[in-house]
Design a protein around this motif. Structure first.
Motif, PDB file in Angstrom:
ATOM      1  N   UNK A   1      62.764  22.571  53.790  1.00 28.03           N
ATOM      2  CA  UNK A   1      61.931  21.008  55.238  1.00 28.03           C
ATOM      3  C   UNK A   1      62.232  22.094  56.651  1.00 28.03           C
ATOM      4  N   UNK A   2      63.802  22.854  56.946  1.00 22.58           N
ATOM      5  CA  UNK A   2      63.266  23.150  58.340  1.00 22.58           C
ATOM      6  C   UNK A   2      62.489  24.650  58.838  1.00 22.58           C
ATOM      7  N   UNK A   3      62.244  24.539  57.213  1.00 21.69           N
ATOM      8  CA  UNK A   3      61.099  25.604  57.690  1.00 21.69           C
ATOM      9  C   UNK A   3      61.358  27.091  58.416  1.00 21.69           C
ATOM     10  N   UNK A   4      62.836  27.508  57.289  1.00 23.03           N
ATOM     11  CA  UNK A   4      63.205  29.039  56.962  1.00 23.03           C
ATOM     12  C   UNK A   4      63.031  29.629  56.469  1.00 23.03           C
ATOM     13  N   UNK A   5      62.065  28.708  55.143  1.00 23.92           N
ATOM     14  CA  UNK A   5      61.528  29.049  54.144  1.00 23.92           C
ATOM     15  C   UNK A   5      60.827  28.428  53.577  1.00 23.92           C
ATOM     16  N   UNK A   6      59.395  28.980  52.741  1.00 22.36           N
ATOM     17  CA  UNK A   6      58.127  28.512  52.687  1.00 22.36           C
ATOM     18  C   UNK A   6      58.031  28.732  51.097  1.00 22.36           C
ATOM     19  N   UNK A   7      57.443  28.048  50.901  1.00 23.39           N
ATOM     20  CA  UNK A   7      57.026  28.153  49.118  1.00 23.39           C
ATOM     21  C   UNK A   7      56.194  29.759  49.020  1.00 23.39           C
ATOM     22  N   UNK A   8      55.943  29.873  50.172  1.00 21.48           N
ATOM     23  CA  UNK A   8      54.530  31.096  50.016  1.00 21.48           C
ATOM     24  C   UNK A   8      55.377  32.471  50.416  1.00 21.48           C
ATOM     25  N   UNK A   9      56.908  32.243  50.954  1.00 21.84           N
ATOM     26  CA  UNK A   9      57.617  33.583  50.532  1.00 21.84           C
ATOM     27  C   UNK A   9      58.017  34.122  49.692  1.00 21.84           C
ATOM     28  N   UNK A  10      58.124  35.318  49.979  1.00 20.90           N
ATOM     29  CA  UNK A  10      58.083  36.433  48.894  1.00 20.90           C
ATOM     30  C   UNK A  10      59.465  36.907  48.761  1.00 20.90           C
TER      31      UNK A  10
ATOM     32  N   UNK B   1      54.793  40.722  44.508  1.00 19.81           N
ATOM     33  CA  UNK B   1      53.868  39.403  45.220  1.00 19.81           C
ATOM     34  C   UNK B   1      54.840  38.199  44.492  1.00 19.81           C
ATOM     35  N   UNK B   2      56.334  37.772  43.431  1.00 20.42           N
ATOM     36  CA  UNK B   2      56.864  36.537  43.385  1.00 20.42           C
ATOM     37  C   UNK B   2      57.429  35.959  44.639  1.00 20.42           C
ATOM     38  N   UNK B   3      56.697  34.174  44.792  1.00 20.88           N
ATOM     39  CA  UNK B   3      57.478  33.966  45.424  1.00 20.88           C
ATOM     40  C   UNK B   3      58.037  33.493  45.185  1.00 20.88           C
ATOM     41  N   UNK B   4      58.910  32.814  45.968  1.00 26.36           N
ATOM     42  CA  UNK B   4      60.096  31.026  46.438  1.00 26.36           C
ATOM     43  C   UNK B   4      59.952  30.303  45.213  1.00 26.36           C
ATOM     44  N   UNK B   5      57.764  29.861  45.385  1.00 26.60           N
ATOM     45  CA  UNK B   5      57.662  28.808  44.322  1.00 26.60           C
ATOM     46  C   UNK B   5      57.615  29.527  42.964  1.00 26.60           C
ATOM     47  N   UNK B   6      57.700  30.302  42.829  1.00 27.34           N
ATOM     48  CA  UNK B   6      56.871  30.669  41.102  1.00 27.34           C
ATOM     49  C   UNK B   6      59.346  31.203  41.108  1.00 27.34           C
ATOM     50  N   UNK B   7      60.140  31.146  41.565  1.00 29.07           N
ATOM     51  CA  UNK B   7      61.137  31.248  40.858  1.00 29.07           C
ATOM     52  C   UNK B   7      61.055  29.916  40.854  1.00 29.07           C
TER      53      UNK B   7
END
Length: 335
Positions: free
Chosen positions: A71-80, A95-101
């Motif tokens: 929400x603060x823009x320090x990470x994104x769901x697409x961040x690997x 290729x693993x992303x924050x969203x997948x984790x």
């Protein structure tokens, strides 16, 4: 209300339940009862204010911590994960992303693989438990586990994934993960009795976890001495209720982020529960729940907005909560 309390008492006595049950409906506490002992050797009783470990119930707090950084823009769901891990944990697919984790769809190998034939009484930690006191300290336990499948291919519940999320969060924020959860979840929610306690120095109000329904053997040699992103926080039933109230009021992360977390990301099985980010979702309807199971720990907490209902069962034994959870679920559905 009295009838429900009496029914819970009968079930607890029948199954020698050790723990606490709380039921809230439409803003009123209908049941808040403690049973059994927090410390058996000295026969210290559990109370409604006793601190209990909730094992994987912690994953909801981890997911909220990560979402606050998004929400603060320090990470994104697409961040690997790789962009933060650097050369650590080379087995994690680039290729693993924050969203997948968050959604258990990363495919990374698990240091505590619940798809394998584990017994809660086994000594399952791959490194000495006293070494698992900080999130960075988990790196040797997380290392060496090959991927199970390609990122995004399917759902597979993964404890390692949530420790990796904790690593990512603390490296991005520059703050130890335990402090991040306190600052970003517990403080805004008003959860003053929730923290990552060390199992070898539990304070007076904390319940020891016992391996069996009877006996003195505790879980201190079975679990990390201090938990991380996948589990290990201690809390009270009051704080759990406060948590749900705060989350659904948008006091931890904004409500659009909450909605994103509670959107089903994976059907687990036909007609079975679904999963969002850090939270289990019922097959139909809006009910959300957290659950945890470990050596000396069993926990379930359900938030059902449609019926203005919140209920929690926490036990300081490995299997002790489940009979009460089943019975309480039936009693509440009948009511």
């Amino acid at each position: 209300m009295t009838q429900l309390r009496e029914s819970v008492g009968r079930v607890a006595e029948e199954h020698a339940f050790s723990g606490v049950v709380r039921v809230d409906r439409a803003g009123h506490i209908e049941v808040a009862e403690a049973f059994g002992f927090a410390e058996r050797a000295y026969r210290v009783p559990n109370t409604v204010d006793t601190h209990f470990a909730i094992a994987s119930g912690c994953k909801g707090l981890t997911a909220l911590t990560v979402m606050s950084l998004i929400d603060e823009g320090r990470l994104a769901l697409t961040t690997t994960a790789r962009s933060v891990l650097g050369s650590d944990l080379p087995e994690v697919d680039d290729r693993v992303t924050v969203e997948q984790l968050l959604s258990h769809r990363s495919g990374i190998g698990d240091y505590l693989d619940e798809d394998s034939d584990l017994d809660v009484s086994d000594y399952v930690m791959p490194v000495p438990v006293h070494e698992l006191a900080t999130t960075e300290g988990y790196l040797p336990a997380l290392a060496g586990h090959p991927s199970k499948f390609a990122p995004g291919e399917r759902f597979s519940y993964c404890n390692s994934g949530y420790v990796v999320l904790a690593l990512i969060a603390e490296r991005v924020a520059g703050t130890p993960f335990h402090d991040l959860v306190a600052e970003r979840v517990c403080t805004p929610a008003g959860m003053g009795d929730t923290a990552f306690l060390r199992s070898d120095e539990l304070p007076t109000r904390a319940a020891r976890g016992y391996l069996e329904a009877e006996g003195l053997r505790t879980n201190v040699l079975h679990l990390p001495v201090r938990g991380s992103g996948d589990g290990g926080v201690y809390t009270t039933v009051s704080d759990v209720h406060t948590f749900w109230e705060a989350m659904f009021a948008g006091r931890i992360v904004p409500m659009d982020r909450v909605a994103e977390m509670l959107r089903p990301r994976s059907p687990v099985a036909e007609g079975e529960r679904r999963y969002g980010f850090g939270f289990w979702l019922q097959p139909t309807g809006d009910a959300v729940f957290l659950g945890g199971s470990d050596a000396g720990v069993s926990f379930r907490s359900v938030r059902d907005p449609e019926h203005e209902l919140t209920w929690t069962v926490i036990a300081n034994t490995s299997e002790g909560a489940w009979d009460v959870v089943r019975a309480l679920g039936e009693l509440l559905s009948d009511g």
